[in-house]
Design a protein around this motif. Structure first.
Motif, PDB file in Angstrom:
ATOM      1  N   ARG A 160      55.793 -78.464  27.786  1.00 20.47           N
ATOM      2  CA  ARG A 160      55.857 -77.249  26.886  1.00 20.47           C
ATOM      3  C   ARG A 160      57.274 -77.044  26.783  1.00 20.47           C
ATOM      4  O   ARG A 160      57.441 -76.844  28.342  1.00 20.47           O
ATOM      5  N   PHE A 161      58.122 -77.469  26.015  1.00 20.18           N
ATOM      6  CA  PHE A 161      59.056 -76.942  25.816  1.00 20.18           C
ATOM      7  C   PHE A 161      59.796 -75.296  25.820  1.00 20.18           C
ATOM      8  O   PHE A 161      59.167 -74.534  25.017  1.00 20.18           O
ATOM      9  N   ASN A 162      60.098 -75.324  26.608  1.00 17.44           N
ATOM     10  CA  ASN A 162      60.550 -73.244  27.059  1.00 17.44           C
ATOM     11  C   ASN A 162      62.055 -73.444  27.732  1.00 17.44           C
ATOM     12  O   ASN A 162      62.476 -73.682  28.504  1.00 17.44           O
ATOM     13  N   ARG A 163      63.052 -72.400  26.756  1.00 15.09           N
ATOM     14  CA  ARG A 163      64.633 -72.166  27.512  1.00 15.09           C
ATOM     15  C   ARG A 163      64.525 -71.881  28.687  1.00 15.09           C
ATOM     16  O   ARG A 163      65.403 -71.356  29.033  1.00 15.09           O
ATOM     17  N   GLU A 164      63.463 -71.070  28.851  1.00  9.59           N
ATOM     18  CA  GLU A 164      63.364 -69.986  29.898  1.00  9.59           C
ATOM     19  C   GLU A 164      63.215 -70.009  30.961  1.00  9.59           C
ATOM     20  O   GLU A 164      62.884 -69.462  32.568  1.00  9.59           O
ATOM     21  N   SER A 165      62.240 -71.534  30.794  1.00  8.34           N
ATOM     22  CA  SER A 165      61.890 -72.725  32.183  1.00  8.34           C
ATOM     23  C   SER A 165      63.075 -72.427  33.127  1.00  8.34           C
ATOM     24  O   SER A 165      64.344 -72.538  32.555  1.00  8.34           O
ATOM     25  N   SER A 166      63.147 -72.634  34.280  1.00  2.81           N
ATOM     26  CA  SER A 166      63.972 -73.295  35.202  1.00  2.81           C
ATOM     27  C   SER A 166      64.807 -74.125  34.995  1.00  2.81           C
ATOM     28  O   SER A 166      64.200 -75.777  34.083  1.00  2.81           O
ATOM     29  N   LYS A 167      65.691 -74.944  35.356  1.00  2.00           N
ATOM     30  CA  LYS A 167      66.602 -76.538  34.420  1.00  2.00           C
ATOM     31  C   LYS A 167      65.567 -77.171  34.749  1.00  2.00           C
ATOM     32  O   LYS A 167      65.883 -78.250  34.624  1.00  2.00           O
ATOM     33  N   THR A 168      65.208 -77.394  35.999  1.00  2.00           N
ATOM     34  CA  THR A 168      64.634 -78.589  36.641  1.00  2.00           C
ATOM     35  C   THR A 168      63.364 -79.114  35.853  1.00  2.00           C
ATOM     36  O   THR A 168      62.873 -80.135  35.629  1.00  2.00           O
ATOM     37  N   ASP A 169      62.183 -77.654  35.296  1.00  2.00           N
ATOM     38  CA  ASP A 169      61.400 -77.781  34.633  1.00  2.00           C
ATOM     39  C   ASP A 169      61.312 -77.901  32.852  1.00  2.00           C
ATOM     40  O   ASP A 169      61.184 -79.251  32.505  1.00  2.00           O
ATOM     41  N   ILE A 170      62.558 -78.003  32.563  1.00  2.00           N
ATOM     42  CA  ILE A 170      63.285 -78.320  31.097  1.00  2.00           C
ATOM     43  C   ILE A 170      63.909 -80.082  31.374  1.00  2.00           C
ATOM     44  O   ILE A 170      63.202 -80.205  31.000  1.00  2.00           O
ATOM     45  N   ASP A 171      64.615 -79.982  32.648  1.00  2.00           N
ATOM     46  CA  ASP A 171      65.127 -81.818  33.108  1.00  2.00           C
ATOM     47  C   ASP A 171      63.752 -82.377  33.130  1.00  2.00           C
ATOM     48  O   ASP A 171      63.160 -83.529  32.135  1.00  2.00           O
ATOM     49  N   ARG A 172      62.611 -82.200  33.052  1.00  2.00           N
ATOM     50  CA  ARG A 172      60.794 -82.466  33.118  1.00  2.00           C
ATOM     51  C   ARG A 172      60.985 -82.842  31.874  1.00  2.00           C
ATOM     52  O   ARG A 172      60.441 -83.893  31.248  1.00  2.00           O
ATOM     53  N   TYR A 173      61.323 -82.130  31.571  1.00  3.67           N
ATOM     54  CA  TYR A 173      60.826 -82.179  30.245  1.00  3.67           C
ATOM     55  C   TYR A 173      60.894 -82.876  29.323  1.00  3.67           C
ATOM     56  O   TYR A 173      59.857 -83.682  28.653  1.00  3.67           O
ATOM     57  N   ILE A 174      62.513 -83.134  28.952  1.00  3.06           N
ATOM     58  CA  ILE A 174      63.304 -83.875  28.061  1.00  3.06           C
ATOM     59  C   ILE A 174      63.117 -84.900  28.700  1.00  3.06           C
ATOM     60  O   ILE A 174      62.199 -86.261  27.755  1.00  3.06           O
ATOM     61  N   VAL A 175      62.795 -85.899  30.199  1.00  2.00           N
ATOM     62  CA  VAL A 175      62.316 -86.736  30.465  1.00  2.00           C
ATOM     63  C   VAL A 175      61.823 -87.153  30.004  1.00  2.00           C
ATOM     64  O   VAL A 175      60.720 -88.570  29.857  1.00  2.00           O
ATOM     65  N   SER A 176      59.762 -86.713  30.187  1.00  2.00           N
ATOM     66  CA  SER A 176      58.811 -86.457  29.600  1.00  2.00           C
ATOM     67  C   SER A 176      58.326 -87.013  27.866  1.00  2.00           C
ATOM     68  O   SER A 176      57.994 -87.565  27.958  1.00  2.00           O
ATOM     69  N   ALA A 177      59.424 -86.264  27.401  1.00  2.00           N
ATOM     70  CA  ALA A 177      59.724 -86.550  26.335  1.00  2.00           C
ATOM     71  C   ALA A 177      59.566 -87.026  25.670  1.00  2.00           C
ATOM     72  O   ALA A 177      59.433 -88.789  24.511  1.00  2.00           O
ATOM     73  N   PHE A 178      60.924 -87.490  26.388  1.00  2.00           N
ATOM     74  CA  PHE A 178      61.150 -89.409  25.364  1.00  2.00           C
ATOM     75  C   PHE A 178      61.208 -90.209  25.777  1.00  2.00           C
ATOM     76  O   PHE A 178      61.222 -91.600  25.573  1.00  2.00           O
ATOM     77  N   THR A 179      60.347 -90.166  27.152  1.00  2.00           N
ATOM     78  CA  THR A 179      60.060 -92.049  27.827  1.00  2.00           C
ATOM     79  C   THR A 179      58.708 -92.104  27.740  1.00  2.00           C
ATOM     80  O   THR A 179      57.951 -92.582  28.071  1.00  2.00           O
ATOM     81  N   ARG A 180      57.616 -90.450  27.445  1.00  2.00           N
ATOM     82  CA  ARG A 180      56.267 -91.229  27.848  1.00  2.00           C
ATOM     83  C   ARG A 180      55.200 -90.162  26.728  1.00  2.00           C
ATOM     84  O   ARG A 180      54.821 -90.060  26.442  1.00  2.00           O
ATOM     85  N   MET A 181      56.180 -89.765  25.884  1.00  2.00           N
ATOM     86  CA  MET A 181      55.279 -88.665  24.687  1.00  2.00           C
ATOM     87  C   MET A 181      53.973 -89.880  24.147  1.00  2.00           C
ATOM     88  O   MET A 181      54.823 -90.895  23.588  1.00  2.00           O
ATOM     89  N   ARG A 182      52.819 -89.901  23.684  1.00  2.00           N
ATOM     90  CA  ARG A 182      52.847 -90.440  22.235  1.00  2.00           C
ATOM     91  C   ARG A 182      51.558 -89.028  21.346  1.00  2.00           C
ATOM     92  O   ARG A 182      51.975 -89.207  20.378  1.00  2.00           O
ATOM     93  N   PHE A 183      51.315 -88.247  22.317  1.00  3.83           N
ATOM     94  CA  PHE A 183      49.990 -86.863  21.300  1.00  3.83           C
ATOM     95  C   PHE A 183      50.860 -86.158  21.612  1.00  3.83           C
ATOM     96  O   PHE A 183      51.032 -85.224  22.634  1.00  3.83           O
ATOM     97  N   CYS A 184      50.343 -84.726  20.633  1.00  2.43           N
ATOM     98  CA  CYS A 184      50.458 -83.327  20.958  1.00  2.43           C
ATOM     99  C   CYS A 184      49.607 -82.341  20.608  1.00  2.43           C
ATOM    100  O   CYS A 184      48.882 -83.141  19.371  1.00  2.43           O
ATOM    101  N   TYR A 185      49.780 -81.049  20.752  1.00  2.00           N
ATOM    102  CA  TYR A 185      48.325 -80.826  20.499  1.00  2.00           C
ATOM    103  C   TYR A 185      49.585 -79.697  19.049  1.00  2.00           C
ATOM    104  O   TYR A 185      50.399 -79.637  18.844  1.00  2.00           O
ATOM    105  N   LYS A 186      49.129 -78.970  18.350  1.00  2.00           N
ATOM    106  CA  LYS A 186      49.051 -78.318  16.917  1.00  2.00           C
ATOM    107  C   LYS A 186      49.938 -77.278  17.695  1.00  2.00           C
ATOM    108  O   LYS A 186      50.880 -77.075  16.994  1.00  2.00           O
ATOM    109  N   ASP A 187      50.083 -76.659  18.613  1.00  2.00           N
ATOM    110  CA  ASP A 187      51.480 -76.334  19.367  1.00  2.00           C
ATOM    111  C   ASP A 187      52.499 -77.091  19.938  1.00  2.00           C
ATOM    112  O   ASP A 187      53.215 -76.239  20.478  1.00  2.00           O
ATOM    113  N   HIS A 188      52.545 -77.639  19.915  1.00  2.00           N
ATOM    114  CA  HIS A 188      53.396 -79.454  20.165  1.00  2.00           C
ATOM    115  C   HIS A 188      53.679 -79.437  21.828  1.00  2.00           C
ATOM    116  O   HIS A 188      53.885 -80.367  22.207  1.00  2.00           O
ATOM    117  N   ARG A 189      52.210 -78.635  22.249  1.00  2.00           N
ATOM    118  CA  ARG A 189      52.157 -79.160  23.672  1.00  2.00           C
ATOM    119  C   ARG A 189      52.321 -80.648  24.120  1.00  2.00           C
ATOM    120  O   ARG A 189      50.966 -80.741  23.362  1.00  2.00           O
TER     121      ARG A 189
END
Length: 288
Positions: A160-189
């Motif tokens: 889940r994307f959260n601007r208030e997360s730590s820098k590392t967690d935001i980076d993990r989301y960025i890399v995950s979304a660009f390289t591993r994403m396929r499905f998501c839920y209604k809330d974009h999780r």
């Protein structure tokens, strides 16, 4: 000049060269856009990288999860395997890995009206955010502390994307979304467990392909992506999916994108030993 976008190669070098012959690709005047996952599992991963490096002025590459895992294996963060061992033992390994680290997570061409990311663009990102966050990850991968940063990317996942997360967690989301994403839920999780094709049963559980998600941020360009062999070739007014499962005995596909109408060309690939069940259940290389 022709511009061709090509789906996941994953080390299927002979099929890749056959495809280039079929489209009459000329590196002195044409351009290749490669949707990531250049290596891993196929028998010609080293040859693929060496060839692409030799024509590097004629290619635009976005990094896939398997490419990131190769870089991690070079640093000793992830284990190697027989398909990437030849790269890691090559006399030119540092040159190839350094070059791979210079590649993008997102490529944008305003003139052609296309952008490209291996798995796509998060429903949470508009184009400006996607560009900004892709550059953020690219800078981390290219700097002198890339090994330390990359090791953190292989820890617990962020869906889940959260601007208030730590820098590392935001980076993990960025890399995950660009390289591993396929499905998501209604809330974009994001859901990283489902690997199969979209089905009505999954939709009834609230899981949709990321590009069908409700209230997805507008991206005023057509998005080219790979990563999803069980989806196969797919095109609508917003996206162009090009992973047609070459590694799994499917096809390797190229789409010419510099004309008003897309021209699609494919070659048949040799059947891999891994089954359809393994394709939809085996874990992604990048476990974030």
């Amino acid at each position: 000049m022709a511009v061709w976008a090509v789906g996941d190669i994953q080390g299927c070098y002979r099929s890749f060269r056959e495809l280039l012959t079929k489209i009459s690709f000329d590196p002195t005047k044409d351009k290749l856009w490669l949707a990531g996952d250049l290596v891993n599992r196929g028998e010609g991963s080293l040859e693929t990288l060496e060839y692409l490096y030799s024509i590097k002025e004629s290619v635009e590459i976005v990094l896939g999860n398997h490419d990131i895992t190769l870089i991690a294996a070079y640093y000793g963060i992830k284990k190697s395997n027989p398909s990437i061992d030849p790269i890691l033992t090559s006399l030119h390994v540092k040159k190839l890995i350094d070059w791979l680290r210079e590649q993008k997570f997102l490529h944008v061409d305003y003139q052609l009206g296309y952008c490209m990311a291996h798995a796509g663009i998060s429903p949470e990102f508009d184009l400006g955010m996607a560009i900004r966050y892709a550059r953020r990850a690219e800078e981390k991968l290219q700097n002198d502390h890339a090994e330390v940063w990359l090791k953190k990317m292989f820890k617990s996942g962020i869906d889940r994307f959260n601007r208030e997360s730590s820098k590392t967690d935001i980076d993990r989301y960025i890399v995950s979304a660009f390289t591993r994403m396929r499905f998501c839920y209604k809330d974009h999780r994001l859901d990283f467990n489902q690997k199969g094709a979209p089905t009505q049963a999954l939709r009834e559980k609230g899981l949709k392909p990321w590009f069908e998600s409700e209230n997805r941020k507008d991206i005023h360009m057509k998005i080219i992506f790979g990563h999803w062999s069980t989806l196969g070739f797919y095109e609508d007014e917003h996206v162009l999916a090009l992973d047609t499962g070459c590694l799994w005995g499917g096809q390797l596909t190229a789409a010419r994108i510099d004309k008003d109408e897309i021209e699609v060309v494919s070659v048949e690939c040799e059947k891999n030993d891994e089954s359809e069940v393994e394709r939809s259940t085996s874990p992604d290389a990048l476990q974030i």
